[in-house]
Design a protein around this motif. Structure first.
Motif, PDB file in Angstrom:
ATOM      1  N   TRP A 193       2.536  -3.491   9.599  1.00 42.26           N
ATOM      2  CA  TRP A 193       2.825  -3.643   8.487  1.00 42.26           C
ATOM      3  C   TRP A 193       2.238  -4.555   7.700  1.00 42.26           C
ATOM      4  O   TRP A 193       1.690  -4.476   6.584  1.00 42.26           O
ATOM      5  CB  TRP A 193       4.590  -4.030   8.230  1.00 42.26           C
ATOM      6  CG  TRP A 193       5.436  -3.024   8.443  1.00 42.26           C
ATOM      7  CD1 TRP A 193       5.859  -2.237   9.487  1.00 42.26           C
ATOM      8  CD2 TRP A 193       6.419  -2.372   7.411  1.00 42.26           C
ATOM      9  NE1 TRP A 193       6.787  -1.255   9.200  1.00 42.26           N
ATOM     10  CE2 TRP A 193       7.211  -1.410   8.156  1.00 42.26           C
ATOM     11  CE3 TRP A 193       6.688  -2.879   5.938  1.00 42.26           C
ATOM     12  CZ2 TRP A 193       8.285  -0.770   7.129  1.00 42.26           C
ATOM     13  CZ3 TRP A 193       7.606  -2.005   5.273  1.00 42.26           C
ATOM     14  CH2 TRP A 193       8.462  -1.178   5.813  1.00 42.26           C
ATOM     15  N   ASN A 237      -6.642  -5.961  -3.045  1.00 41.74           N
ATOM     16  CA  ASN A 237      -7.410  -5.953  -4.608  1.00 41.74           C
ATOM     17  C   ASN A 237      -6.659  -6.073  -5.634  1.00 41.74           C
ATOM     18  O   ASN A 237      -7.001  -5.743  -6.808  1.00 41.74           O
ATOM     19  CB  ASN A 237      -8.542  -4.703  -4.595  1.00 41.74           C
ATOM     20  CG  ASN A 237      -9.361  -4.745  -3.594  1.00 41.74           C
ATOM     21  OD1 ASN A 237     -10.048  -5.551  -3.176  1.00 41.74           O
ATOM     22  ND2 ASN A 237      -9.943  -3.387  -2.994  1.00 41.74           N
ATOM     23  N   LEU A 274      -1.558  -3.074   7.210  1.00 37.65           N
ATOM     24  CA  LEU A 274      -1.906  -2.264   6.381  1.00 37.65           C
ATOM     25  C   LEU A 274      -1.240  -2.522   4.713  1.00 37.65           C
ATOM     26  O   LEU A 274      -2.126  -2.227   3.839  1.00 37.65           O
ATOM     27  CB  LEU A 274      -0.764  -0.654   6.582  1.00 37.65           C
ATOM     28  CG  LEU A 274      -1.306  -0.260   8.002  1.00 37.65           C
ATOM     29  CD1 LEU A 274      -0.352   0.965   8.380  1.00 37.65           C
ATOM     30  CD2 LEU A 274      -2.909   0.052   8.005  1.00 37.65           C
ATOM     31  N   PHE A 275       0.083  -3.184   4.715  1.00 34.78           N
ATOM     32  CA  PHE A 275       0.368  -3.397   3.210  1.00 34.78           C
ATOM     33  C   PHE A 275      -0.718  -4.678   2.878  1.00 34.78           C
ATOM     34  O   PHE A 275      -0.990  -4.653   1.601  1.00 34.78           O
ATOM     35  CB  PHE A 275       1.766  -4.073   3.391  1.00 34.78           C
ATOM     36  CG  PHE A 275       2.865  -2.837   3.123  1.00 34.78           C
ATOM     37  CD1 PHE A 275       3.222  -2.707   1.859  1.00 34.78           C
ATOM     38  CD2 PHE A 275       3.183  -2.241   4.323  1.00 34.78           C
ATOM     39  CE1 PHE A 275       4.171  -1.891   1.687  1.00 34.78           C
ATOM     40  CE2 PHE A 275       4.249  -1.278   4.081  1.00 34.78           C
ATOM     41  CZ  PHE A 275       4.721  -0.905   2.614  1.00 34.78           C
ATOM     42  N   ALA A 323      -3.744  -4.844   3.548  1.00 37.86           N
ATOM     43  CA  ALA A 323      -5.117  -4.223   3.082  1.00 37.86           C
ATOM     44  C   ALA A 323      -4.860  -3.319   1.788  1.00 37.86           C
ATOM     45  O   ALA A 323      -5.655  -3.354   0.868  1.00 37.86           O
ATOM     46  CB  ALA A 323      -5.559  -3.308   4.153  1.00 37.86           C
ATOM     47  N   LEU A 324      -3.938  -2.704   1.918  1.00 43.43           N
ATOM     48  CA  LEU A 324      -3.372  -2.055   0.483  1.00 43.43           C
ATOM     49  C   LEU A 324      -3.548  -2.775  -0.805  1.00 43.43           C
ATOM     50  O   LEU A 324      -3.900  -2.252  -1.805  1.00 43.43           O
ATOM     51  CB  LEU A 324      -1.812  -1.418   0.823  1.00 43.43           C
ATOM     52  CG  LEU A 324      -1.541  -0.265  -0.265  1.00 43.43           C
ATOM     53  CD1 LEU A 324      -2.559   0.894  -0.512  1.00 43.43           C
ATOM     54  CD2 LEU A 324      -0.165   0.182   0.029  1.00 43.43           C
ATOM     55  N   PHE A 325      -2.803  -3.944  -0.666  1.00 45.71           N
ATOM     56  CA  PHE A 325      -2.875  -4.695  -1.954  1.00 45.71           C
ATOM     57  C   PHE A 325      -3.612  -5.906  -1.749  1.00 45.71           C
ATOM     58  O   PHE A 325      -3.745  -6.881  -2.757  1.00 45.71           O
ATOM     59  CB  PHE A 325      -1.239  -5.418  -2.124  1.00 45.71           C
ATOM     60  CG  PHE A 325      -0.215  -4.268  -2.363  1.00 45.71           C
ATOM     61  CD1 PHE A 325      -0.295  -3.680  -3.669  1.00 45.71           C
ATOM     62  CD2 PHE A 325       0.313  -3.685  -1.382  1.00 45.71           C
ATOM     63  CE1 PHE A 325       0.679  -2.605  -3.822  1.00 45.71           C
ATOM     64  CE2 PHE A 325       1.385  -2.776  -1.362  1.00 45.71           C
ATOM     65  CZ  PHE A 325       1.401  -2.192  -2.695  1.00 45.71           C
ATOM     66  N   TYR A 371      -1.792 -11.377  -1.678  1.00 49.59           N
ATOM     67  CA  TYR A 371      -0.722 -10.707  -1.249  1.00 49.59           C
ATOM     68  C   TYR A 371      -0.406 -10.761   0.294  1.00 49.59           C
ATOM     69  O   TYR A 371       0.735 -10.730   0.670  1.00 49.59           O
ATOM     70  CB  TYR A 371      -1.021  -9.098  -1.750  1.00 49.59           C
ATOM     71  CG  TYR A 371       0.331  -8.339  -1.342  1.00 49.59           C
ATOM     72  CD1 TYR A 371       1.303  -8.299  -2.395  1.00 49.59           C
ATOM     73  CD2 TYR A 371       0.288  -7.444  -0.141  1.00 49.59           C
ATOM     74  CE1 TYR A 371       2.448  -7.709  -2.038  1.00 49.59           C
ATOM     75  CE2 TYR A 371       1.529  -6.760  -0.016  1.00 49.59           C
ATOM     76  CZ  TYR A 371       2.669  -6.901  -1.018  1.00 49.59           C
ATOM     77  OH  TYR A 371       3.646  -6.046  -0.686  1.00 49.59           O
TER      78      TYR A 371
END
Length: 284
Positions: free
Chosen positions: A53, A63, A56-57, A59-61, A75
């Protein structure tokens, strides 16, 4: 003339009872850790899931625009506190499973007929085991977050993190143990765990601040015990520690760090008092 002698005898009896309770608790706790050593997948999965979690999360946010989150934090750092709390919460929510399996396999009945000094040692052993396991998993997540560049709290901040996690773990462990004795079997307990896990995570400030949420979800998050654990830990990562500062601008009013800790403390005491009659009845 007999009062001093009676007092000494009473003290000896109390110290003997405490020593026997400690010995019984230590033996039962050791048994749980031996089971963990034989099945280390429980510990590994408990670390890997929140770690995925976090990575991945984060890296997802990664930017996300600056200023999107309170205080202009990244984030990844914002998410770190939520993942730490979620790790401790998930571990504590599983506290009732060993007791439930002992019930179903008949080992609990053997303990109940054994000449134990106090059957409270059964509960104490579960609390110690789950607390140690949850803290170990949470520290692993904190170390990984530090390696990923999300920071590490100072000495006072680390103390606040540990106190907050202990209060949350004690409260959730009490709830899980109560469910282990109240529910008919492990299928029902696992169902409760699955149903409660993710909704409580999403209905908290673990993944997003209250300002991002619709009104109804903001109310739920502002009443969620996970939120009262997440915000002090998030504050511990941000800099100088000030428990009197407002950490949560809830729909019903501002909540300070001290208020978050007091809410968790009252919740812990209330849950242990609530399950005490059930435990006394089931362990008698």
């Amino acid at each position: 003339m007999t009062t001093p002698t009676a007092s000494v005898v009473l003290q000896q009896q109390q110290s003997g009872a405490l020593a026997e309770l400690s010995q019984e608790t230590l033996a039962l706790t050791r048994r749980l850790f031996l089971q963990l050593m034989r099945r280390p997948s429980t510990l590994i999965a408990g670390v890997l899931q929140p770690l995925i979690w976090l990575i991945l999360f984060g890296a997802l946010f990664a930017n996300a625009p600056e200023g999107l989150l309170p205080g202009g934090m990244s984030y990844g750092r914002f998410l770190g506190a939520g993942v730490i709390v979620f790790t401790a919460f998930s571990g504590a929510l599983n506290a009732g499973l060993p007791v439930m399996f002992d019930r179903e396999f008949g080992f609990l009945n053997r303990l109940l007929v054994a000449p134990l000094r106090s059957r409270s040692s059964i509960v104490l052993a579960s609390v110690i085991y789950i607390t140690a396991l949850s803290l170990l998993q949470s520290l692993a997540i904190m170390g990984t977050a530090a390696v990923l560049g999300y920071g590490w709290p100072g000495i006072s901040g680390l103390a606040l993190v540990l106190v907050t996690l202990l209060l949350l773990v004690f409260a959730v462990t009490a709830l899980s143990l109560g469910l282990a004795f109240a529910l008919p079997g492990h299928i029902e307990l696992i169902a409760v765990i699955f149903v409660a896990n993710l909704p409580l995570l999403f209905a908290s400030t673990a993944l997003a601040p209250l300002s991002f949420m619709p009104t109804w979800l903001g109310w739920l998050a502002a009443l969620n015990p996970l939120t009262f654990a997440i915000e002090p830990i998030r504050a511990a990562y941000q800099g100088p520690l000030d428990l009197s500062a407002v950490l949560l601008e809830a729909p019903y009013g501002d909540v300070t760090g001290t208020s978050c800790l007091l809410i968790l403390l009252f919740l812990t005491i209330g849950l242990f008092l609530a399950i005490r009659p059930l435990l006394n009845r089931k362990l008698s």
